[in-house]
Each structure stands twice: as C-alpha cells, then as structure tokens.
Design a protein around this motif. Structure first.
Motif, PDB file in Angstrom:
ATOM      1  N   UNK A  81       0.829  -1.212   0.000  1.00  9.58           N
ATOM      2  CA  UNK A  81       0.000   0.000   0.000  1.00  9.58           C
ATOM      3  C   UNK A  81       0.859   1.256   0.000  1.00  9.58           C
ATOM      4  N   UNK A  82       2.168   1.080   0.177  1.00  9.97           N
ATOM      5  CA  UNK A  82       3.072   2.231   0.204  1.00  9.97           C
ATOM      6  C   UNK A  82       4.364   1.860  -0.518  1.00  9.97           C
ATOM      7  N   UNK A  83       4.463   2.278  -1.767  1.00  4.85           N
ATOM      8  CA  UNK A  83       5.664   2.004  -2.553  1.00  4.85           C
ATOM      9  C   UNK A  83       6.822   2.850  -2.032  1.00  4.85           C
ATOM     10  N   UNK A  84       8.031   2.318  -2.077  1.00  3.83           N
ATOM     11  CA  UNK A  84       9.182   3.103  -1.628  1.00  3.83           C
ATOM     12  C   UNK A  84       9.451   4.269  -2.579  1.00  3.83           C
ATOM     13  N   UNK A  85      10.205   5.239  -2.102  1.00  6.97           N
ATOM     14  CA  UNK A  85      10.535   6.412  -2.905  1.00  6.97           C
ATOM     15  C   UNK A  85      11.490   6.088  -4.042  1.00  6.97           C
ATOM     16  N   UNK A  86      12.334   5.084  -3.848  1.00  3.80           N
ATOM     17  CA  UNK A  86      13.297   4.756  -4.903  1.00  3.80           C
ATOM     18  C   UNK A  86      12.807   3.575  -5.737  1.00  3.80           C
ATOM     19  N   UNK A  87      13.395   3.423  -6.895  1.00 10.26           N
ATOM     20  CA  UNK A  87      13.028   2.314  -7.776  1.00 10.26           C
ATOM     21  C   UNK A  87      14.046   1.185  -7.652  1.00 10.26           C
ATOM     22  N   UNK A  88      13.620  -0.002  -8.031  1.00 11.07           N
ATOM     23  CA  UNK A  88      14.459  -1.192  -8.040  1.00 11.07           C
ATOM     24  C   UNK A  88      14.326  -1.817  -9.426  1.00 11.07           C
ATOM     25  N   UNK A  89      15.438  -2.128 -10.088  1.00 15.76           N
ATOM     26  CA  UNK A  89      15.352  -2.728 -11.429  1.00 15.76           C
ATOM     27  C   UNK A  89      14.547  -4.026 -11.415  1.00 15.76           C
TER      28      UNK A  89
END
Length: 179
Positions: A81-89
C-alpha cells in the motif's frame, strides 16, 4: 502455468523466525536440484512487501537482496500500500492483489508465478488465486516466528500431494490446492 507459494519451512511450521529472522536458513542453503528446477519453472514473482524488504539469509554476501540468493532472475511484482521512494530494477510495486497477480501471470508467460511471503500467499488463497504450494521442509525446529499459513479461528484447506522429493537439504513437497 500455476500461481505457486514457494518457501522453505522449519519442521515446526515456520518460514521465518521471530521478527522475520531468516538467519536460521544460512546453514541449509546448500545446492538443491529440486530448488533449481523450481527456479527454472518460475517466470515471475509476486512478493509481499515485508518479504521484499525483510531479513535476508544471504545478508553480507554478494547475493544479498537477490531472489533465491541470485539463483533466479526475472520480473517481480511487490504487493504494497506504500511504494518506496526509490526504484528497483525489474520490480513493480502494486497495491491491488488481483491486478498484481494478473501482471505477474502475464510476465511469467507459460511459466509459474512464484508467491513469496506468508501474508500475500494467504491473500492469494483467500481470493482463489493460489494453485499450488511448494514447500521445502528443513530439518530444524524454530519454536516461534512466521507460520507457513495462519488463519485466526482456523480454516481447513484441502491439498493434494503432487510430488515429494527428499535430498540432503530436506524434503520438498509440491501440493495442489483443492478447490
């Protein structure tokens, strides 16, 4: 193609120790042809948020943070319900179980969708999305932790054994969810 809960479990039914501790698995991370076959048959992962960001039995190694310790590579769909601020490949964060499962199935193509995490597996089971359970029973007793399956008040889920394989690493079972 199946939606398949994939996990290792202590003999007393825990997939993680207290607080989500996965350190207990370190001494059991040995080559296992059954797990290799499982990874080859998996095209995408549907992962719970706690599992994705949780303790890692490969902590401190070059394989830390990699599914199956770097033995598997492919798209991951993390239910949160809460995606992190950074991305992951290769990782997509989604907040809807059915949409995440559908996206994982599309990405997996003819291969299985591996479900990682007790809570997301229970949600898949409740929604009628879970087809199989692959569990590797490890010869250890933890006494406490995160259960393979927990349903307050109880619930009976019928399973049909499809395959059982015993190796030095433990006993692996593939079970079909009977609907």
């Amino acid at each position: 193609m199946a939606v398949q809960y994939q996990c290792a479990m202590s003999l007393d039914g825990f997939i993680a120790g207290p607080g989500g501790d996965m350190g207990w698995m370190v001494e059991y991370l040995t080559p296992d042809p059954t797990t290799d076959e499982l990874m080859n048959e998996t095209g995408a992962l549907l992962v719970g948020r706690r599992t994705f960001g949780g303790d890692d039995p490969y902590k401190g190694t070059e394989n830390e943070g990699e599914p199956y310790g770097g033995g598997w590579d492919g798209p991951q769909f993390v239910l949160t319900h809460k995606a992190p601020d950074r991305t992951f490949p290769g990782v997509t964060f989604m907040d809807d179980l059915r949409r995440a499962a559908a996206a994982a199935a599309e990405a997996a193509g003819p291969k299985n969708v591996g479900v990682l995490g007790a809570q997301v597996a229970a949600q898949c089971l409740e929604a009628g999305l879970l087809d199989e359970i692959f569990v590797s029973v490890v010869p250890v007793l933890l006494g406490d932790g995160v259960r393979l399956f927990s349903h307050p008040g109880g619930r009976t889920v019928q399973l049909e054994p499809l395959r059982t394989v015993t190796t030095d690493a433990g006993t692996s079972m593939l079970l079909r969810v009977v609907r």
